[in-house]
Design a protein around this motif. Sequence first.
Motif, PDB file in Angstrom:
ATOM      1  N   LEU B   8      47.373  10.638  -2.843  1.00 22.19           N
ATOM      2  CA  LEU B   8      46.473  11.392  -1.972  1.00 22.19           C
ATOM      3  C   LEU B   8      45.076  11.456  -2.578  1.00 22.19           C
ATOM      4  O   LEU B   8      44.063  11.251  -1.895  1.00 22.19           O
ATOM      5  CB  LEU B   8      47.033  12.805  -1.761  1.00 22.19           C
ATOM      6  CG  LEU B   8      46.281  13.654  -0.725  1.00 22.19           C
ATOM      7  CD1 LEU B   8      46.481  13.074   0.665  1.00 22.19           C
ATOM      8  CD2 LEU B   8      46.775  15.098  -0.772  1.00 22.19           C
ATOM      9  N   VAL B   9      45.022  11.696  -3.896  1.00 18.78           N
ATOM     10  CA  VAL B   9      43.733  11.739  -4.588  1.00 18.78           C
ATOM     11  C   VAL B   9      43.038  10.392  -4.460  1.00 18.78           C
ATOM     12  O   VAL B   9      41.854  10.297  -4.104  1.00 18.78           O
ATOM     13  CB  VAL B   9      43.933  12.103  -6.082  1.00 18.78           C
ATOM     14  CG1 VAL B   9      42.619  11.971  -6.843  1.00 18.78           C
ATOM     15  CG2 VAL B   9      44.487  13.507  -6.215  1.00 18.78           C
ATOM     16  N   LEU B  10      43.801   9.334  -4.694  1.00 17.93           N
ATOM     17  CA  LEU B  10      43.232   7.986  -4.631  1.00 17.93           C
ATOM     18  C   LEU B  10      42.718   7.681  -3.228  1.00 17.93           C
ATOM     19  O   LEU B  10      41.617   7.139  -3.053  1.00 17.93           O
ATOM     20  CB  LEU B  10      44.299   6.969  -5.053  1.00 17.93           C
ATOM     21  CG  LEU B  10      43.825   5.547  -5.308  1.00 17.93           C
ATOM     22  CD1 LEU B  10      42.775   5.503  -6.389  1.00 17.93           C
ATOM     23  CD2 LEU B  10      45.015   4.668  -5.712  1.00 17.93           C
ATOM     24  N   ASN B  11      43.514   8.060  -2.214  1.00 13.16           N
ATOM     25  CA  ASN B  11      43.085   7.849  -0.833  1.00 13.16           C
ATOM     26  C   ASN B  11      41.754   8.529  -0.570  1.00 13.16           C
ATOM     27  O   ASN B  11      40.851   7.943   0.040  1.00 13.16           O
ATOM     28  CB  ASN B  11      44.122   8.426   0.146  1.00 13.16           C
ATOM     29  CG  ASN B  11      45.382   7.588   0.206  1.00 13.16           C
ATOM     30  OD1 ASN B  11      45.385   6.437  -0.210  1.00 13.16           O
ATOM     31  ND2 ASN B  11      46.460   8.168   0.700  1.00 13.16           N
ATOM     32  N   THR B  12      41.633   9.785  -1.038  1.00 13.08           N
ATOM     33  CA  THR B  12      40.413  10.547  -0.794  1.00 13.08           C
ATOM     34  C   THR B  12      39.225   9.890  -1.490  1.00 13.08           C
ATOM     35  O   THR B  12      38.162   9.704  -0.884  1.00 13.08           O
ATOM     36  CB  THR B  12      40.584  11.990  -1.306  1.00 13.08           C
ATOM     37  OG1 THR B  12      41.885  12.441  -0.931  1.00 13.08           O
ATOM     38  CG2 THR B  12      39.530  12.905  -0.743  1.00 13.08           C
ATOM     39  N   VAL B  13      39.429   9.525  -2.763  1.00 17.03           N
ATOM     40  CA  VAL B  13      38.339   8.891  -3.516  1.00 17.03           C
ATOM     41  C   VAL B  13      37.884   7.620  -2.817  1.00 17.03           C
ATOM     42  O   VAL B  13      36.679   7.373  -2.632  1.00 17.03           O
ATOM     43  CB  VAL B  13      38.790   8.577  -4.961  1.00 17.03           C
ATOM     44  CG1 VAL B  13      37.737   7.735  -5.683  1.00 17.03           C
ATOM     45  CG2 VAL B  13      39.044   9.874  -5.722  1.00 17.03           C
ATOM     46  N   ALA B  14      38.852   6.806  -2.364  1.00 17.82           N
ATOM     47  CA  ALA B  14      38.505   5.541  -1.707  1.00 17.82           C
ATOM     48  C   ALA B  14      37.712   5.808  -0.433  1.00 17.82           C
ATOM     49  O   ALA B  14      36.692   5.165  -0.176  1.00 17.82           O
ATOM     50  CB  ALA B  14      39.771   4.748  -1.395  1.00 17.82           C
ATOM     51  N   ASN B 210      49.169   1.949  -1.856  1.00 18.56           N
ATOM     52  CA  ASN B 210      49.889   2.367  -0.646  1.00 18.56           C
ATOM     53  C   ASN B 210      50.901   1.324  -0.205  1.00 18.56           C
ATOM     54  O   ASN B 210      52.031   1.641   0.160  1.00 18.56           O
ATOM     55  CB  ASN B 210      48.889   2.627   0.487  1.00 18.56           C
ATOM     56  CG  ASN B 210      48.266   4.001   0.375  1.00 18.56           C
ATOM     57  OD1 ASN B 210      48.933   5.000   0.548  1.00 18.56           O
ATOM     58  ND2 ASN B 210      46.991   4.037   0.046  1.00 18.56           N
ATOM     59  N   ARG B 211      50.459   0.054  -0.246  1.00 15.82           N
ATOM     60  CA  ARG B 211      51.336  -1.020   0.204  1.00 15.82           C
ATOM     61  C   ARG B 211      52.584  -1.116  -0.681  1.00 15.82           C
ATOM     62  O   ARG B 211      53.688  -1.362  -0.192  1.00 15.82           O
ATOM     63  CB  ARG B 211      50.574  -2.353   0.204  1.00 15.82           C
ATOM     64  CG  ARG B 211      51.374  -3.536   0.710  1.00 15.82           C
ATOM     65  CD  ARG B 211      51.742  -3.347   2.184  1.00 15.82           C
ATOM     66  NE  ARG B 211      52.632  -4.401   2.666  1.00 15.82           N
ATOM     67  CZ  ARG B 211      53.968  -4.331   2.616  1.00 15.82           C
ATOM     68  NH1 ARG B 211      54.561  -3.275   2.092  1.00 15.82           N
ATOM     69  NH2 ARG B 211      54.703  -5.320   3.092  1.00 15.82           N
ATOM     70  N   ILE B 212      52.366  -0.912  -1.976  1.00 10.34           N
ATOM     71  CA  ILE B 212      53.497  -0.998  -2.901  1.00 10.34           C
ATOM     72  C   ILE B 212      54.481   0.146  -2.648  1.00 10.34           C
ATOM     73  O   ILE B 212      55.699  -0.060  -2.640  1.00 10.34           O
ATOM     74  CB  ILE B 212      52.984  -1.014  -4.360  1.00 10.34           C
ATOM     75  CG1 ILE B 212      52.292  -2.351  -4.633  1.00 10.34           C
ATOM     76  CG2 ILE B 212      54.120  -0.800  -5.344  1.00 10.34           C
ATOM     77  CD1 ILE B 212      51.543  -2.413  -5.939  1.00 10.34           C
ATOM     78  N   MET B 213      53.925   1.336  -2.383  1.00 13.39           N
ATOM     79  CA  MET B 213      54.800   2.473  -2.025  1.00 13.39           C
ATOM     80  C   MET B 213      55.660   2.121  -0.815  1.00 13.39           C
ATOM     81  O   MET B 213      56.872   2.357  -0.795  1.00 13.39           O
ATOM     82  CB  MET B 213      53.931   3.696  -1.682  1.00 13.39           C
ATOM     83  CG  MET B 213      53.432   4.466  -2.868  1.00 13.39           C
ATOM     84  SD  MET B 213      54.658   5.639  -3.453  1.00 13.39           S
ATOM     85  CE  MET B 213      54.421   6.934  -2.239  1.00 13.39           C
ATOM     86  N   VAL B 214      55.016   1.585   0.225  1.00  9.54           N
ATOM     87  CA  VAL B 214      55.739   1.225   1.446  1.00  9.54           C
ATOM     88  C   VAL B 214      56.795   0.165   1.134  1.00  9.54           C
ATOM     89  O   VAL B 214      57.931   0.240   1.619  1.00  9.54           O
ATOM     90  CB  VAL B 214      54.751   0.712   2.520  1.00  9.54           C
ATOM     91  CG1 VAL B 214      55.514   0.181   3.731  1.00  9.54           C
ATOM     92  CG2 VAL B 214      53.807   1.812   2.941  1.00  9.54           C
ATOM     93  N   ALA B 215      56.421  -0.793   0.274  1.00 11.56           N
ATOM     94  CA  ALA B 215      57.361  -1.867  -0.059  1.00 11.56           C
ATOM     95  C   ALA B 215      58.609  -1.312  -0.746  1.00 11.56           C
ATOM     96  O   ALA B 215      59.727  -1.746  -0.463  1.00 11.56           O
ATOM     97  CB  ALA B 215      56.672  -2.894  -0.949  1.00 11.56           C
ATOM     98  N   TRP B 216      58.407  -0.341  -1.633  1.00 12.11           N
ATOM     99  CA  TRP B 216      59.571   0.271  -2.295  1.00 12.11           C
ATOM    100  C   TRP B 216      60.456   0.983  -1.279  1.00 12.11           C
ATOM    101  O   TRP B 216      61.684   0.915  -1.356  1.00 12.11           O
ATOM    102  CB  TRP B 216      59.135   1.242  -3.391  1.00 12.11           C
ATOM    103  CG  TRP B 216      58.770   0.572  -4.672  1.00 12.11           C
ATOM    104  CD1 TRP B 216      57.535   0.545  -5.258  1.00 12.11           C
ATOM    105  CD2 TRP B 216      59.631  -0.185  -5.535  1.00 12.11           C
ATOM    106  NE1 TRP B 216      57.577  -0.189  -6.422  1.00 12.11           N
ATOM    107  CE2 TRP B 216      58.847  -0.641  -6.619  1.00 12.11           C
ATOM    108  CE3 TRP B 216      60.988  -0.527  -5.493  1.00 12.11           C
ATOM    109  CZ2 TRP B 216      59.368  -1.410  -7.650  1.00 12.11           C
ATOM    110  CZ3 TRP B 216      61.506  -1.307  -6.527  1.00 12.11           C
ATOM    111  CH2 TRP B 216      60.697  -1.726  -7.583  1.00 12.11           C
TER     112      TRP B 216
END
Lengths: 224, 231
Positions: B8-14, B210-216
């Motif tokens: 979530l932090v990373l999403n916000t920063v991006a 995010n993509r890696i999370m979804v892949a897992w």
Amino acid sequence: MKRYFQVVWAVLWKDLRIELRTKDVFTSMAVFAALALLIFNFAFELRIPDKSMVVPGVLWVTIAFAGVLGLGRAFISEKDRGSLAGLLLAPVDRSAIYFGKMLASLIFILVVEAFILPLIVVFFNVPLITAPLLLILLLGTIGFAAVGTIFSALAVNTRAREVLLPVLLFPVLLPLLIAGIRTTIGLLEGQSLAEHANWLQLIVFFDILFLVVAFLTFDYVVEE
Amino acid sequence: MKSSRSLLVLNTVAAVAILIAVYLALVQAPEATNVVEEIRPAQRIIYFHVPSAWISMVAFFVTFIASILYLRTNNVRWDIWAYSAAEIGIGFTIAATVSGSIWAKPAWNTWWTWDPRLTTYTIVLLLFIAYFMLRGAIDEPGRRARFAAVYGIFAFLSVPLTFMSIRWWNTIHPVIIDPSAEFGLGPGMSTAFFFSLFAFTILFVDLLANRIMVAWDEERVAALREALTAN
């Protein structure tokens, strides 16, 4: 080391003998190449001032398309007869199998080239058969067979099989084709091979790089 | 769920970084003065075009490294990394090619030229597509991962050779980082440019995470489905 070359030779000789008996691969490649030349001839006939101008492109494209046809067969026939499993069961270094198959493909493509070069000379009236040009063709074909053989082993184990091979192969092969076409243009315009030293280096680098990568990765492609 | 919080932090920063980059590129950066009047607005594409091109190369490089690691370790994690990066790479490669083509119309007066970089990116796109076609044609997961890894290595290594060969053939592309070239960036412009590069890099890391999370999750679902159908 001696044993390694024996394996390479055994695989190569097996493929050559099959080909000498059936002539499947050579016939389809050669007829296809001749047809391609015929079509090219009509495609360009009235559109350009001089047909000899398109010879470099015609030469390399014909080789690439005919070659991919032959490369597709390299593993498909093994797979269909079930002989690939037998080959892989043999207690030998698998990269030796790769080099055997690669050399066989290389020879098939070179033979087809020997067949279409005179045809191009006749159809397009261009003096193609010179020592520098044959050298470029040989070096280019080595890289072609090096990448093509391992990709053929990839493609044969997929659902799409030979349909997939050109899609995988051509984008990787592009630098080789560009270098080959460019050098052929230069040589036909009467320049010396030395003026194209950078292209020649590119082709040699391509050959060595991908032979090494194929040597390192072939095990993973045939692993069951 | 600590990992979802850091995501979530990373999403916000991006998101914030990209918003700032858009502001810098479209509002704060000065007009280009070394190009003719009509293409000055089009010049601002550089703040998105070059970072997109950069990210597609980074993505390809991640795929390459992850492919090597997969073959070495046989760990499914690296296969996930490889195809996640490749998927994001396809998006950015299309973005770079299309934005370049839009810019080329006013600047070069043509949508398309066979310029080295443009052509190389088209080939990169084709390599990515071939990579996913290969994946799509194999059902067995282990073999799919192995074959894709081998192809990823070949494909990545061929790109510099393709680029060199087309460059030797002909070139009209502006070289931006070369200080001696007259196409260099002015002072206010380089801030926006480098911030944009930075923001896109953050965006790439975020998308990849995010993509890696979804892949897992996909892996987990596939394992569950297998367990259920087995019983």
